[in-house]
Design an enzyme around this catalytic site. Sequence first.
Site, PDB file in Angstrom:
ATOM      1  N   GLU A 292      34.292  71.877  69.741  1.00 16.74           N
ATOM      2  CA  GLU A 292      33.624  71.404  70.147  1.00 16.74           C
ATOM      3  C   GLU A 292      32.462  71.604  69.313  1.00 16.74           C
ATOM      4  OE1 GLU A 292      32.152  73.753  74.449  1.00 16.74           O
ATOM      5  OE2 GLU A 292      33.773  73.537  75.115  1.00 16.74           O
ATOM      6  N   GLU A 305      32.065  76.603  68.998  1.00 17.58           N
ATOM      7  CA  GLU A 305      32.957  77.256  69.729  1.00 17.58           C
ATOM      8  C   GLU A 305      34.723  76.451  69.706  1.00 17.58           C
ATOM      9  OE1 GLU A 305      32.440  78.730  73.038  1.00 17.58           O
ATOM     10  OE2 GLU A 305      31.864  77.239  74.460  1.00 17.58           O
ATOM     11  N   ARG A 309      42.357  77.321  74.957  1.00 20.55           N
ATOM     12  CA  ARG A 309      43.189  77.356  76.104  1.00 20.55           C
ATOM     13  C   ARG A 309      42.940  75.645  76.565  1.00 20.55           C
ATOM     14  NH1 ARG A 309      38.560  76.291  78.484  1.00 20.55           N
ATOM     15  NH2 ARG A 309      36.519  77.123  78.548  1.00 20.55           N
TER      16      ARG A 309
END
Length: 606
Positions: A292, A305, A309
């Site tokens: 991100e 970050e 997942r």
Amino acid sequence: MITSTLRRVLLVAKHASFQSRCCVASSRVQYSTVYDSNEKTFDKILIANRGEIACRVMKTCKKMGIKTVAVHSDVDASAVHVKMADEAVCVGPAPTNKSYLNMDAIMDAIRKTGSQAVHPGYGFLSENKEFAKRLAAEDVVFIGPDTHAIHAMGDKIESKLLAKAANVNVIPGFDGVVEVSYTVNMVVLATTFCKEGFRLSSQEAASSFGDDRLLIEKFVDNPRHIEIQVLADKHGNALWLNERECSIQRRNQKVVEEAPSTFLDPETRRAMGEQAVQLAKAVQYSSAGTVEFLVDSNKNFYFLEMNTRLQVEHPITECITGLDLVQQMIRVAKGFPLLHKQEDIPINGWAIESRVYAEDPYKSFGLPSIGRLSQYQEPINLPKVRVDSGIQEGSDISIYYDPMISKLVTYGATRAEALQRMEAALDNYVIRGVTHNIPLLREIITHPRFISGDITTNFLPEEYPEGFKGHQLTSEGRRELVATAAALYVSAQLRSQRFLGNLSGEWNLASALLPVTINRTPRFKVRVLSQLVSTLSAHMPEKVPEDTSSILRSPMPGSVVAVSVKPGDVVAEGQEICVIEAMKMQNSLIAAKAAKVRPMDTPPLH
């Protein structure tokens, strides 16, 4: 004389403020991925999650010929994901720390069912390195990255240092742990606000992640939140699968996402993608993951970050690339190399996702709502519309879990086409029994500023500084609504004068949704109240506004996690009384005026 039919429609205008109550979606997304039945992966996978993401993983497993195991809490015993699985195991009572976060119970379920691998979905144990370690110790495959990557990217301070070492753009800031009040990029915040925000953020972090440390960074004015989907295998191969625009947010949680972004040019997209891959390779990442970034108005981008997942909004990437990301994760976990090269990854068309929540959008853009879905219809009849959900008519939305109802995704050759389909899908979604955020979603995707692509993470507070008030009808819209009510009334009267089977008009007055066309132009959907509701509404007294200055009322059901006062304390206006937690959110409740706290059994003073 106003008859019952006309009254029912006019009540809609009075109480609904012409807010769309319906939306629809269908799972018609076509993947270019081939499901090779000769490519052996796993015989049985346990999905350590619930709701829509558990159902999403199961769909791909079934296509790959893999048996699935669901875990569930006792209140989820009849949930859709439980019914969809080949086997199901109860792992505890409703609270997440006793069920979906209960590693001992989940490990027992794995042994009991003989599952060879675990897909964690998102949330819960998806980024828990201890869970991954326990699986590895018992030769069970974790469908995600290894523990090194989870740890490296899970610690936000360490991940920033690793990103900087990998030549990834990072936001200038303090690299240690924040322990005192602070100033951000010359934006001086009030001391009280800083302390409150620091404390509540620390508490939420401790509750959700077991870590109350906070990282502070330079303030980026009017940023966009744009993320890059990455995919890597265990053989050193890594790809970036284009970007997702996630700038429409409330309380730092995404509401509407789209792929690609209207803001990025090919050069910036490539630079962001290459840096995302650099970071993935630096931590030897293997699986699907998301890097991100915050992007400023000059297209400078900064690492925020990495989520190790499957991301909530992954469906829009699947739409524009044709890849099934769950299948790719399963292949990588088994040890197969990626089948694609970077030049194979396309941007085909445009996809938009709206997160449909059981929330009241008129309270802080969405405070959770609980209840039972008394009526639920997804718009599965519309083309190029996809819904990922894990609920059905009769399902309960409780205080224990995230209030998401579904992820509504539309796809088109162009952004305009995708937006038109999203508007139609939202207008055809029927949800009754809980308050939902579809009125807000529809306002967003039809807002001129959103349509133009001129958005930042400040979109909602800038466009609705006093909060969301619902769709405001123009004078023409009101005339059209009254005309529609009159037409419905006439239709009902004509129908009652006909013989059975000889009906007038095309409206089905028993339907929860009536499409309206005025001068050959589709205008709006009308929600029809039941006869019982219409009758009872006539006897409902006007609600007198309550004086809440001497009482404290939670805006939503939840658990009291902290009480900051005791009987006999004198509190000032704005002072915190207690903290309520529900559905992963913490809310500080404050005194409306200076007062003295009295014991519960003491009668109030008048």
